[in-house]
Design a protein around this motif. Structure first.
Motif, PDB file in Angstrom:
ATOM      1  N   HIS A  36       0.928  -1.213  -0.086  1.00 30.85           N
ATOM      2  CA  HIS A  36       0.072   0.050  -0.206  1.00 30.85           C
ATOM      3  C   HIS A  36       0.794   1.205   0.083  1.00 30.85           C
ATOM      4  CE1 HIS A  36       0.576  -0.975   4.236  1.00 30.85           C
ATOM      5  NE2 HIS A  36       0.623   0.145   4.223  1.00 30.85           N
ATOM      6  N   ILE A  37       1.833   1.204   0.335  1.00 27.67           N
ATOM      7  CA  ILE A  37       2.850   2.237   0.363  1.00 27.67           C
ATOM      8  C   ILE A  37       3.179   2.775  -0.923  1.00 27.67           C
ATOM      9  CG2 ILE A  37       5.171   3.477   1.110  1.00 27.67           C
ATOM     10  CD1 ILE A  37       4.954   1.737   3.637  1.00 27.67           C
ATOM     11  N   GLU A  38       3.784   1.873  -1.735  1.00 22.87           N
ATOM     12  CA  GLU A  38       4.177   2.262  -2.931  1.00 22.87           C
ATOM     13  C   GLU A  38       2.724   2.481  -3.962  1.00 22.87           C
ATOM     14  OE1 GLU A  38       7.120   0.665  -6.861  1.00 22.87           O
ATOM     15  OE2 GLU A  38       6.707  -0.722  -5.140  1.00 22.87           O
ATOM     16  N   VAL A  39       1.887   2.067  -3.760  1.00 24.68           N
ATOM     17  CA  VAL A  39       0.675   2.256  -4.281  1.00 24.68           C
ATOM     18  C   VAL A  39       0.160   3.791  -4.247  1.00 24.68           C
ATOM     19  CG1 VAL A  39      -1.881   1.835  -4.557  1.00 24.68           C
ATOM     20  CG2 VAL A  39      -0.264   0.029  -4.384  1.00 24.68           C
ATOM     21  N   VAL A  40       0.052   4.251  -2.908  1.00 30.32           N
ATOM     22  CA  VAL A  40      -0.170   5.465  -2.625  1.00 30.32           C
ATOM     23  C   VAL A  40       0.859   6.526  -3.161  1.00 30.32           C
ATOM     24  CG1 VAL A  40       0.876   5.782  -0.257  1.00 30.32           C
ATOM     25  CG2 VAL A  40      -1.198   7.254  -0.838  1.00 30.32           C
ATOM     26  N   ILE A  41       2.197   6.231  -3.030  1.00 27.75           N
ATOM     27  CA  ILE A  41       3.253   7.056  -3.653  1.00 27.75           C
ATOM     28  C   ILE A  41       2.966   7.176  -5.154  1.00 27.75           C
ATOM     29  CG2 ILE A  41       5.546   7.227  -4.425  1.00 27.75           C
ATOM     30  CD1 ILE A  41       6.394   5.768  -1.466  1.00 27.75           C
ATOM     31  N   HIS A  42       2.708   5.986  -5.823  1.00 31.27           N
ATOM     32  CA  HIS A  42       2.168   6.055  -7.262  1.00 31.27           C
ATOM     33  C   HIS A  42       1.195   6.768  -7.873  1.00 31.27           C
ATOM     34  CE1 HIS A  42       5.638   4.237  -9.093  1.00 31.27           C
ATOM     35  NE2 HIS A  42       5.490   3.041  -8.328  1.00 31.27           N
ATOM     36  N   PHE A  85      -3.720  13.188   0.758  1.00 34.22           N
ATOM     37  CA  PHE A  85      -2.917  12.096   0.700  1.00 34.22           C
ATOM     38  C   PHE A  85      -3.042  11.208   1.720  1.00 34.22           C
ATOM     39  CE2 PHE A  85       1.105  10.373   2.362  1.00 34.22           C
ATOM     40  CZ  PHE A  85       1.664   9.607   1.382  1.00 34.22           C
ATOM     41  N   LEU A  86      -3.422  11.493   3.006  1.00 39.96           N
ATOM     42  CA  LEU A  86      -3.806  10.780   4.264  1.00 39.96           C
ATOM     43  C   LEU A  86      -5.071   9.939   3.913  1.00 39.96           C
ATOM     44  CD1 LEU A  86      -2.976  13.027   7.268  1.00 39.96           C
ATOM     45  CD2 LEU A  86      -1.649  11.169   6.387  1.00 39.96           C
ATOM     46  N   ASN A  87      -6.054  10.786   3.346  1.00 40.84           N
ATOM     47  CA  ASN A  87      -7.288   9.838   2.857  1.00 40.84           C
ATOM     48  C   ASN A  87      -6.961   8.786   1.891  1.00 40.84           C
ATOM     49  OD1 ASN A  87      -9.597   9.986   0.736  1.00 40.84           O
ATOM     50  ND2 ASN A  87     -10.610   9.971   2.712  1.00 40.84           N
ATOM     51  N   TRP A  88      -6.028   9.009   1.025  1.00 39.12           N
ATOM     52  CA  TRP A  88      -5.874   7.992   0.003  1.00 39.12           C
ATOM     53  C   TRP A  88      -4.947   6.802   0.548  1.00 39.12           C
ATOM     54  CZ3 TRP A  88      -3.265  11.669  -4.671  1.00 39.12           C
ATOM     55  CH2 TRP A  88      -4.513  12.164  -5.149  1.00 39.12           C
ATOM     56  N   ALA A  89      -4.100   7.300   1.512  1.00 39.75           N
ATOM     57  CA  ALA A  89      -3.151   6.269   2.119  1.00 39.75           C
ATOM     58  C   ALA A  89      -4.159   5.278   3.031  1.00 39.75           C
ATOM     59  CB  ALA A  89      -2.087   7.039   3.043  1.00 39.75           C
ATOM     60  N   VAL A  90      -4.957   5.890   3.773  1.00 37.49           N
ATOM     61  CA  VAL A  90      -5.823   4.994   4.486  1.00 37.49           C
ATOM     62  C   VAL A  90      -6.833   4.299   3.651  1.00 37.49           C
ATOM     63  CG1 VAL A  90      -7.743   5.238   6.260  1.00 37.49           C
ATOM     64  CG2 VAL A  90      -5.868   6.724   6.533  1.00 37.49           C
ATOM     65  N   LEU A 187       2.385  20.740  -4.202  1.00 36.91           N
ATOM     66  CA  LEU A 187       2.951  21.248  -2.969  1.00 36.91           C
ATOM     67  C   LEU A 187       3.444  20.014  -2.079  1.00 36.91           C
ATOM     68  CD1 LEU A 187       0.378  24.026  -1.942  1.00 36.91           C
ATOM     69  CD2 LEU A 187       2.681  24.373  -2.802  1.00 36.91           C
ATOM     70  N   ILE A 188       2.898  19.110  -2.050  1.00 35.82           N
ATOM     71  CA  ILE A 188       3.393  17.659  -1.417  1.00 35.82           C
ATOM     72  C   ILE A 188       4.406  16.841  -2.428  1.00 35.82           C
ATOM     73  CG2 ILE A 188       1.266  17.626   0.080  1.00 35.82           C
ATOM     74  CD1 ILE A 188       0.372  15.184  -1.402  1.00 35.82           C
ATOM     75  N   PHE A 189       4.568  17.000  -3.724  1.00 28.81           N
ATOM     76  CA  PHE A 189       5.160  16.511  -4.704  1.00 28.81           C
ATOM     77  C   PHE A 189       6.704  16.018  -4.277  1.00 28.81           C
ATOM     78  CE2 PHE A 189       6.915  15.451  -9.092  1.00 28.81           C
ATOM     79  CZ  PHE A 189       6.209  14.367  -9.221  1.00 28.81           C
ATOM     80  N   PRO A 190       7.493  17.035  -3.562  1.00 21.96           N
ATOM     81  CA  PRO A 190       8.785  16.932  -3.067  1.00 21.96           C
ATOM     82  C   PRO A 190       8.878  15.962  -2.302  1.00 21.96           C
ATOM     83  CG  PRO A 190       8.151  19.315  -3.412  1.00 21.96           C
ATOM     84  CD  PRO A 190       6.864  18.299  -3.625  1.00 21.96           C
ATOM     85  N   PHE A 191       7.881  15.710  -1.212  1.00 16.43           N
ATOM     86  CA  PHE A 191       7.815  14.856  -0.358  1.00 16.43           C
ATOM     87  C   PHE A 191       7.571  13.312  -0.871  1.00 16.43           C
ATOM     88  CE2 PHE A 191       6.397  18.825   1.631  1.00 16.43           C
ATOM     89  CZ  PHE A 191       7.358  18.964   2.708  1.00 16.43           C
ATOM     90  N   ILE A 192       6.648  13.149  -1.764  1.00 17.52           N
ATOM     91  CA  ILE A 192       6.366  11.913  -2.544  1.00 17.52           C
ATOM     92  C   ILE A 192       7.509  11.304  -3.144  1.00 17.52           C
ATOM     93  CG2 ILE A 192       4.866  10.939  -4.181  1.00 17.52           C
ATOM     94  CD1 ILE A 192       3.359  11.824  -1.549  1.00 17.52           C
ATOM     95  N   LEU A 193       8.267  12.381  -4.016  1.00 19.82           N
ATOM     96  CA  LEU A 193       9.426  12.063  -4.634  1.00 19.82           C
ATOM     97  C   LEU A 193      10.412  11.430  -3.652  1.00 19.82           C
ATOM     98  CD1 LEU A 193      10.228  14.451  -7.263  1.00 19.82           C
ATOM     99  CD2 LEU A 193       9.021  12.303  -7.635  1.00 19.82           C
ATOM    100  N   PHE A 194      10.596  12.135  -2.462  1.00 25.49           N
ATOM    101  CA  PHE A 194      11.597  11.698  -1.548  1.00 25.49           C
ATOM    102  C   PHE A 194      11.459  10.248  -1.028  1.00 25.49           C
ATOM    103  CE2 PHE A 194      13.193  11.244   2.705  1.00 25.49           C
ATOM    104  CZ  PHE A 194      14.579  11.362   2.529  1.00 25.49           C
ATOM    105  N   ALA A 195       9.910  10.055  -0.676  1.00 21.56           N
ATOM    106  CA  ALA A 195       9.508   8.881  -0.471  1.00 21.56           C
ATOM    107  C   ALA A 195       9.923   7.614  -1.504  1.00 21.56           C
ATOM    108  CB  ALA A 195       8.115   8.779  -0.113  1.00 21.56           C
TER     109      ALA A 195
END
Length: 293
Positions: A36-42, A85-90, A187-195
């Protein structure tokens, strides 16, 4: 309102809701094997890319740059970007761990929770029927709390609270849905790319050039997110918030049915009783919505 536009709006709203409730569940369930972590990143990466392309296609750069110059709105959109993002992740975690029924619980109560949050935070007016709906939701939770604590759908509650807060805040800043989501994603894209860099560096990624078919399937996470959004938003524009709000319930209904019949998720008698209470609350809420539109 033009009948042709209204009917078109109803059709688009139904299509968007059906997409979320059926195709969305099937798709994200299918790719859940990668984790699920990689799925939410993609989902975040390719949603950003898809929205970039749609902003070009619909020539919305003027709206984009006006928003981007408003520091106050940018700060709010950064916060709502975290919420979405948190909603998608959950939700993706729920799909990957066979908790689709619990997630559907959240989408059933989400509009009712939104009414409550609007009243609590912004002192918005609340009808008597809405008060009854909120009371029944609380009773359904108290029932599980005292009868079978383990059956409380925590995933669904979290989905409902995150999504309701997101909708409430976005409504207050009055920005176009797609452009707003594009800025949130940026705005959250840099954090997503880092992940993504971290999981790739540690060889925890399935997205790899050695498997182009899987790469293509994961890239589809962007269109799978954006297409139903465009359908639903356009449907709302043509048919109005009231009818669209009622049609939205196609989404959690399909999620519930898929979770139970297709993916064989467990539903004990206590949780089923809680769902019956929620469905009563939803019926009262929809009746109120119908009477006021």
């Amino acid at each position: 309102m033009n009948n042709n536009n209204f009917n078109k709006g109803i059709f688009l709203t139904i299509l968007g809701s059906f997409w979320w409730g059926f195709f969305g569940v099937i798709y994200f369930k299918y790719i859940s094997f990668i984790g699920h972590i990689e799925v939410v990143i993609h989902r975040s990466i390719w949603t950003t890319v898809t929205l970039f392309l749609s902003t070009i296609f619909f020539s919305k750069w003027k709206i984009f740059f006006i928003l981007f110059k408003d520091v106050k709105k940018l700060l709010i959109l950064f916060f709502t970007g975290i919420l979405i993002f948190l909603n998608w992740a959950v939700w993706i975690y729920a799909v990957a761990t066979d908790q689709i029924i619990d997630a559907s619980y959240g989408y059933f109560i989400m509009p009712i929770i939104s009414v409550f949050l609007g009243y609590f935070f912004f002192y918005e007016k609340i009808s008597n029927k809405a008060k009854i709906s909120i009371s029944i939701v609380i009773v359904s939770l108290l029932y599980l709390l005292f009868i079978d604590f383990k059956s409380i759908p925590w995933i669904g509650l979290l989905v409902a609270i995150l999504w309701s807060m997101y909708n409430l805040i976005r409504k207050k800043i009055n920005v176009e849905t797609d452009v707003g989501l594009f800025i949130e994603s940026l705005l959250i894209f840099p954090f997503i790319l880092f992940a993504f860099y971290i999981i790739t560096k540690n060889n925890l990624n399935d997205f790899d050039i050695s498997n182009p078919s899987l790469m293509f399937i994961l890239i589809l996470a962007g269109p799978m997110t954006v297409i139903p959004l465009f359908l639903y938003v356009r449907g709302v524009e043509l048919s109005g918030l009231g009818p669209a709000g009622m049609i939205f319930y196609i989404t959690p209904t399909l999620q519930f049915l898929l979770g139970y019949f297709m993916f064989n998720e467990q539903l004990n008698i206590e949780k089923l009783a809680s769902f019956f209470l929620i469905w009563i609350a939803v019926f009262i809420y929809l009746k109120d919505l119908y009477e006021n539109n």
